[in-house]
Design a protein around this motif. Structure first.
Motif, mmCIF file in Angstrom:
data_model
loop_
_atom_site.group_PDB
_atom_site.id
_atom_site.type_symbol
_atom_site.label_atom_id
_atom_site.label_comp_id
_atom_site.label_asym_id
_atom_site.label_seq_id
_atom_site.Cartn_x
_atom_site.Cartn_y
_atom_site.Cartn_z
ATOM 1 N N UNK A 67 -65.578 5.394 -1.478
ATOM 2 C CA UNK A 67 -64.645 5.345 -2.606
ATOM 3 C C UNK A 67 -64.626 6.703 -3.300
ATOM 4 N N UNK A 68 -63.449 7.191 -3.663
ATOM 5 C CA UNK A 68 -63.343 8.516 -4.270
ATOM 6 C C UNK A 68 -63.988 8.586 -5.659
ATOM 7 N N UNK A 69 -64.492 9.761 -5.958
ATOM 8 C CA UNK A 69 -65.066 10.024 -7.278
ATOM 9 C C UNK A 69 -64.004 10.599 -8.191
ATOM 10 N N UNK A 70 -63.232 9.721 -8.788
ATOM 11 C CA UNK A 70 -62.107 10.159 -9.620
ATOM 12 C C UNK A 70 -62.447 10.135 -11.105
ATOM 13 N N UNK A 71 -61.794 11.022 -11.824
ATOM 14 C CA UNK A 71 -61.954 11.107 -13.276
ATOM 15 C C UNK A 71 -60.578 11.271 -13.904
ATOM 16 N N UNK A 72 -60.534 11.029 -15.203
ATOM 17 C CA UNK A 72 -59.308 11.278 -15.960
ATOM 18 C C UNK A 72 -59.613 12.368 -16.990
ATOM 19 N N UNK A 73 -58.747 13.334 -17.047
ATOM 20 C CA UNK A 73 -58.919 14.443 -17.983
ATOM 21 C C UNK A 73 -58.622 13.948 -19.402
ATOM 22 N N UNK A 74 -59.529 14.207 -20.307
ATOM 23 C CA UNK A 74 -59.357 13.795 -21.703
ATOM 24 C C UNK A 74 -58.352 14.693 -22.429
ATOM 25 N N UNK A 75 -58.027 15.839 -21.827
ATOM 26 C CA UNK A 75 -57.103 16.782 -22.435
ATOM 27 C C UNK A 75 -55.647 16.483 -22.060
ATOM 28 N N UNK A 76 -55.400 16.236 -20.739
ATOM 29 C CA UNK A 76 -54.011 16.082 -20.286
ATOM 30 C C UNK A 76 -53.732 14.760 -19.576
ATOM 31 N N UNK A 77 -54.739 13.885 -19.482
ATOM 32 C CA UNK A 77 -54.616 12.564 -18.843
ATOM 33 C C UNK A 77 -54.352 12.609 -17.339
#
Length: 113
Positions: A67-77
């Motif tokens: 499963x990919x290690x994904x994140x969401x940027x808190x600056x630009x979503x």
């Protein structure tokens, strides 16, 4: 190598599930491992034969899905893969993010015969 202990716990879980549901033979066990988890898929594959020896899963095929290690940027979503982008948002260049997925270690599927 902590993978063996965790894998044996998963095998116990599968065996308990099989017994409770009257399953006597399992063809395939599918595990999901996140890119950011502490589990190393190669080590899971290497210790699997020893871990299942003498169990209901002894002749079971192991399949591993990463499963990919994904994140969401808190600056630009922007949603992005942390590993591919070296922990930096490819959209805005910031390192201010929250992990969405990739730390999992789950039993996804048990295929009975």
């Amino acid at each position: 190598m902590h993978e063996l202990g965790i894998l044996m716990g998963a095998i116990n879980t599968v065996e308990n599930f099989a017994r409770k549901n009257g399953v006597t033979k399992i063809q395939t066990l599918v595990l999901q491992i996140g890119e950011l988890s502490s589990m190393i898929p190669k080590y899971i594959e290497e210790c699997y034969p020893a871990a299942v020896e003498g169990t209901l899963l002894q002749e079971t095929e192991l399949k591993i899905e990463i499963l990919p290690g994904n994140a969401i940027c808190q600056n630009c979503n922007n949603v992005f893969n942390l590993i591919e982008n070296k922990d930096i948002c490819p959209n805005c260049g910031k390192q201010d993010w929250e992990i969405l997925c990739g730390k999992e270690f789950m039993i996804k599927e048990i295929v009975a015969c």
